[in-house]
Scaffold this motif. Structure first.
Motif, PDB file in Angstrom:
ATOM      1  N   UNK A   8      -4.227  -9.836  10.914  1.00 38.01           N
ATOM      2  CA  UNK A   8      -5.081  -9.787   9.766  1.00 38.01           C
ATOM      3  C   UNK A   8      -4.068 -10.701   8.647  1.00 38.01           C
ATOM      4  N   UNK A   9      -2.999 -10.131   8.383  1.00 37.89           N
ATOM      5  CA  UNK A   9      -1.920 -10.643   7.430  1.00 37.89           C
ATOM      6  C   UNK A   9      -1.745 -12.278   7.928  1.00 37.89           C
ATOM      7  N   UNK A  10      -1.521 -12.497   9.338  1.00 41.06           N
ATOM      8  CA  UNK A  10      -1.064 -13.783   9.641  1.00 41.06           C
ATOM      9  C   UNK A  10      -2.195 -14.616   9.455  1.00 41.06           C
ATOM     10  N   UNK A  11      -3.264 -14.163   9.674  1.00 39.11           N
ATOM     11  CA  UNK A  11      -4.713 -15.212   9.508  1.00 39.11           C
ATOM     12  C   UNK A  11      -4.947 -15.588   8.108  1.00 39.11           C
ATOM     13  N   UNK A  12      -4.389 -14.835   7.068  1.00 40.35           N
ATOM     14  CA  UNK A  12      -4.634 -15.627   5.831  1.00 40.35           C
ATOM     15  C   UNK A  12      -3.876 -16.582   5.527  1.00 40.35           C
ATOM     16  N   UNK A  18       3.624 -25.432   2.238  1.00 40.26           N
ATOM     17  CA  UNK A  18       4.877 -25.262   3.478  1.00 40.26           C
ATOM     18  C   UNK A  18       5.123 -23.772   3.600  1.00 40.26           C
ATOM     19  N   UNK A  19       5.110 -22.852   2.534  1.00 43.87           N
ATOM     20  CA  UNK A  19       5.630 -21.512   2.436  1.00 43.87           C
ATOM     21  C   UNK A  19       4.426 -20.759   3.141  1.00 43.87           C
ATOM     22  N   UNK A  20       3.199 -21.076   3.002  1.00 43.81           N
ATOM     23  CA  UNK A  20       2.067 -20.219   3.698  1.00 43.81           C
ATOM     24  C   UNK A  20       2.221 -20.546   5.226  1.00 43.81           C
ATOM     25  N   UNK A  21       2.772 -21.846   5.670  1.00 40.88           N
ATOM     26  CA  UNK A  21       2.831 -21.938   6.906  1.00 40.88           C
ATOM     27  C   UNK A  21       4.043 -21.182   7.639  1.00 40.88           C
ATOM     28  N   UNK A  22       5.042 -21.338   6.803  1.00 42.50           N
ATOM     29  CA  UNK A  22       6.291 -20.281   6.938  1.00 42.50           C
ATOM     30  C   UNK A  22       5.869 -18.757   7.397  1.00 42.50           C
ATOM     31  N   UNK A  23       5.039 -18.192   6.539  1.00 43.20           N
ATOM     32  CA  UNK A  23       4.665 -16.997   6.339  1.00 43.20           C
ATOM     33  C   UNK A  23       3.941 -16.606   7.618  1.00 43.20           C
ATOM     34  N   UNK A  24       2.903 -17.819   8.227  1.00 40.59           N
ATOM     35  CA  UNK A  24       2.428 -17.625   9.647  1.00 40.59           C
ATOM     36  C   UNK A  24       3.424 -17.504  10.693  1.00 40.59           C
ATOM     37  N   UNK A  25       4.585 -18.332  10.515  1.00 40.62           N
ATOM     38  CA  UNK A  25       5.729 -18.246  11.431  1.00 40.62           C
ATOM     39  C   UNK A  25       6.034 -16.780  11.447  1.00 40.62           C
ATOM     40  N   UNK A  26       5.967 -16.163  10.493  1.00 38.48           N
ATOM     41  CA  UNK A  26       6.702 -14.986  10.098  1.00 38.48           C
ATOM     42  C   UNK A  26       5.861 -13.746  10.979  1.00 38.48           C
ATOM     43  N   UNK A  27       4.687 -13.899  10.999  1.00 36.22           N
ATOM     44  CA  UNK A  27       3.892 -13.112  11.766  1.00 36.22           C
ATOM     45  C   UNK A  27       3.714 -13.521  13.085  1.00 36.22           C
ATOM     46  N   UNK A  28       3.678 -14.591  13.338  1.00 40.07           N
ATOM     47  CA  UNK A  28       3.799 -15.265  14.698  1.00 40.07           C
ATOM     48  C   UNK A  28       5.032 -14.555  15.461  1.00 40.07           C
ATOM     49  N   UNK A  37       3.899  -8.869  23.638  1.00 37.29           N
ATOM     50  CA  UNK A  37       3.890  -9.828  24.912  1.00 37.29           C
ATOM     51  C   UNK A  37       2.698 -10.354  24.905  1.00 37.29           C
ATOM     52  N   UNK A  38       1.940 -10.623  25.982  1.00 37.66           N
ATOM     53  CA  UNK A  38       0.894 -11.577  26.133  1.00 37.66           C
ATOM     54  C   UNK A  38      -0.028 -11.412  25.320  1.00 37.66           C
ATOM     55  N   UNK A  39      -0.461 -10.203  24.941  1.00 36.73           N
ATOM     56  CA  UNK A  39      -1.486 -10.170  23.804  1.00 36.73           C
ATOM     57  C   UNK A  39      -1.101 -10.774  22.456  1.00 36.73           C
ATOM     58  N   UNK A  40       0.241 -10.496  22.041  1.00 34.50           N
ATOM     59  CA  UNK A  40       0.881 -11.470  20.965  1.00 34.50           C
ATOM     60  C   UNK A  40       0.743 -12.720  21.054  1.00 34.50           C
ATOM     61  N   UNK A  41       0.848 -13.287  22.188  1.00 37.80           N
ATOM     62  CA  UNK A  41       1.020 -14.850  22.327  1.00 37.80           C
ATOM     63  C   UNK A  41      -0.742 -15.404  22.342  1.00 37.80           C
ATOM     64  N   UNK A  42      -1.540 -14.544  22.767  1.00 38.70           N
ATOM     65  CA  UNK A  42      -2.988 -15.089  22.676  1.00 38.70           C
ATOM     66  C   UNK A  42      -3.371 -14.659  21.111  1.00 38.70           C
ATOM     67  N   UNK A  43      -2.905 -14.014  20.528  1.00 35.03           N
ATOM     68  CA  UNK A  43      -3.289 -13.716  19.126  1.00 35.03           C
ATOM     69  C   UNK A  43      -2.613 -14.780  18.191  1.00 35.03           C
ATOM     70  N   UNK A  61      -4.799 -18.007  18.776  1.00 33.42           N
ATOM     71  CA  UNK A  61      -5.973 -17.828  17.919  1.00 33.42           C
ATOM     72  C   UNK A  61      -5.892 -17.980  16.539  1.00 33.42           C
ATOM     73  N   UNK A  62      -4.714 -17.717  15.981  1.00 33.99           N
ATOM     74  CA  UNK A  62      -4.310 -17.851  14.638  1.00 33.99           C
ATOM     75  C   UNK A  62      -4.528 -19.467  14.396  1.00 33.99           C
ATOM     76  N   UNK A  63      -4.141 -20.154  15.202  1.00 34.76           N
ATOM     77  CA  UNK A  63      -4.261 -21.630  14.971  1.00 34.76           C
ATOM     78  C   UNK A  63      -5.683 -22.125  15.358  1.00 34.76           C
TER      79      UNK A  63
END
Ligand code: BYC
Length: 474
Positions: A115-119, A148-158, A166-172, A175-177
């Motif tokens: 949810x955090x990452x999605x924003x 660019x910093x929102x992009x970095x925040x996405x990296x932080x959650x990813x 694991x695998x669920x995380x990679x799928x999520x 999905x964020x993209x």
């Protein structure tokens, strides 16, 4: 220090975990593809005067330079680990903070992180077109810095999803993209992130109101017993501060310019004000009402068993949890929440644990009120008798106890019909949006020049003059 020699800059010793590194290097081109599609329009070849973190220490922001945005060094930066850190609230209070995800909280934690990452990418998508109508190079540089910093925040959650889920995380992470702000089939998760940000007044309101929800949610997550989440959020908060600065000063400068023109031309009627090519204070108030109410929804239901679980399990704390003086378990305390009963708004006490969303919302409202009073000061200093106000908490809400009710700006409970009659006295009408956008048809791109509807800032970025070439279009 952050290691910038690696493909993915990081301070988590990524090179030691080849599998993780490869997985993230696989996600990286997908991220860049998303940036190319959904990042700021037509900006690929611009040189932008951006700051890049060189370390996670408080003075680690020293690096300012021209960067082409697709070449920005997005990476993974966590605040250093405190070996003695504990879980500070909930049933696990006093245990050492978790370095791995506790099995029983795995899906809950993943959901919070997603949810955090999605924003983060959502806000970039919402702001995609604004560069084409910027009021100055200074403002253009600021929106790009935010993006660019929102992009970095996405990296932080990813990073957290890849490293710990694991695998669920990679799928999520994929999905964020894939979700898109405002898309009917595959929208972003939270309401406010599917609303358009159609103009610069909306952008500044968004960064003042909605980025501040970011601050409060990140503060709550920075208290998490899951230490990697806490450390990630602590560093993200240092980036968030600039976004709120952009919002507060942006709205403040618009108000200032309007007030100057009203005084100079001795006009007060909104139509006369508009005729001067500036935004009337009444319209600014309507934008404020919209962004405030939509952002209040982001705190979730007033009474929420989810929120109680997050707290009891030690996953999400309160604002400044460790500074609060109570038992940090909250089993026997209550908290007031409002609801509509028999056509009236009443307040009742509920178990404090279930009211944690409401409590965070109240903490947020306190800080918002301070910011609005700083805007008010600009109006007062100009000697103009106009008061900016915050609407009632129940106004225009779609989540929580007020959802489904029609609450007026002062908290009056109305019929749907009565509410609709007043709707455009309170919220921007299509005509209001049209007017604001009519002021923002092209970009102001000459160094040191500002659009007529906004005052210049007090000072430039990194002590540069206002006529510095913050963006080179090439
Ligand atoms: N829109 O108990 P409830 C930022 C859903 S901003 C749509 O009320 P809970 C940023 C909820 O998911 C900060 N749906 O909610 C700013 C649940 O769904 P399910 C972002 C909503 O779970 C600017 C149901 O309603 N970070 O960083 O206690 C630029 C009932 O749940 C909404 C976070 O939010 C909504 N507004 O709390 C860039 C932190 N609200 O399970 C970035 C992580 C609720 O019935 N998120 N729902 O399908 C959380 O902590 C929680 O998910 C929330 C919701 C506080 C958002």
């Amino acid at each position: 220090m952050i290691n910038y020699t690696e493909k993915i800059p990081n301070n988590v010793d990524l090179g030691r975990d080849r599998v993780l590194q490869r997985a993230l290097e696989h996600w990286q081109p997908a991220f860049l593809g998303w940036w190319n599609d959904m990042g700021p329009n037509e900006s690929r070849s611009y040189d932008v005067y951006l700051r890049t973190a060189i370390s996670v220490e408080p003075d680690g922001w020293a690096q300012f330079d021209y960067v082409k945005m697709p070449e920005y060094r997005w990476g993974i930066f966590l605040q250093p680990r405190d070996e003695k850190r504990e879980v500070n609230f909930g049933t696990h209070k006093g245990q050492p903070a978790w370095q791995e995800v506790p099995g029983e909280y795995r899906s809950t934690l993943r959901r919070i992180i997603v949810t955090q990452g999605d924003t983060e990418p959502a806000s970039v998508e919402q702001q995609k077109m604004l560069g084409l109508s910027c009021p100055s190079l200074y403002d253009l540089r600021n929106i790009f810095q935010v993006n660019v910093e929102e992009g970095r925040h996405l990296w932080a959650m990813v990073y957290l999803l890849h490293r710990y889920f694991g695998r669920d995380g990679r799928e999520e992470a994929e999905a964020l993209l894939a979700r898109r702000s405002g898309d009917t089939d595959n929208p972003r998760i939270l309401g406010a992130f599917n609303e358009p940000t159609p103009d610069w007044l909306a952008f500044y309101m968004f960064t003042f109101f909605t980025d501040r929800d970011g601050k409060f949610q990140l503060c709550a997550l920075a208290e998490s017993g899951f230490d990697p989440l806490s450390r990630t959020c602590r560093f993200m908060l240092t980036e968030e501060a600039h976004h709120m600065f952009v919002g507060e000063t942006g709205v403040g400068r618009i108000i200032q310019r309007t007030c100057e023109m009203m005084k100079e031309n001795k006009v007060e009627d909104p139509l006369d004000v508009r005729a001067l090519g500036v935004i009337d204070l009444q319209t600014i108030q309507k934008y404020l009402n919209f962004h405030y109410s939509v952002t209040l929804d982001l705190y979730g239901s007033d009474v929420s068993s989810n929120a109680a679980n997050y707290f009891t399990s030690g996953l999400k704390g309160r604002f400044r949890e460790t500074k609060l003086e109570d038992d940090h378990v909250l089993a026997d305390t209550s908290y007031p929440v409002s609801e509509v009963v028999g056509g009236k708004i009443v307040t009742r006490n509920v178990p404090a644990l279930t009211a944690l969303n409401e409590r965070l919302r109240d903490d947020y409202i306190d800080e918002i009120a301070d910011g609005v009073s700083r805007w008010q000061r600009v109006i007062d200093q100009a000697g103009i008798s106009f008061r900016l106000t915050l609407p009632h908490k129940g106004f225009h809400r779609e989540i929580g106890n007020f959802a489904g009710h029609f609450i007026g700006i002062e908290g009056e409970v109305l019929s749907e019909e009565a509410w609709k009659k007043h709707q455009f006295e309170w919220l921007p009408s299509p005509k209001d949006y049209e007017f604001v956008q009519s002021l923002m048809t092209g970009r102001v791109a000459e160094p040191g020049k500002f659009a007529n509807w906004i005052a210049p800032p007090m000072r430039g970025i990194n002590n540069k003059p206002l006529d510095f070439e913050y963006v080179r279009f090439n």
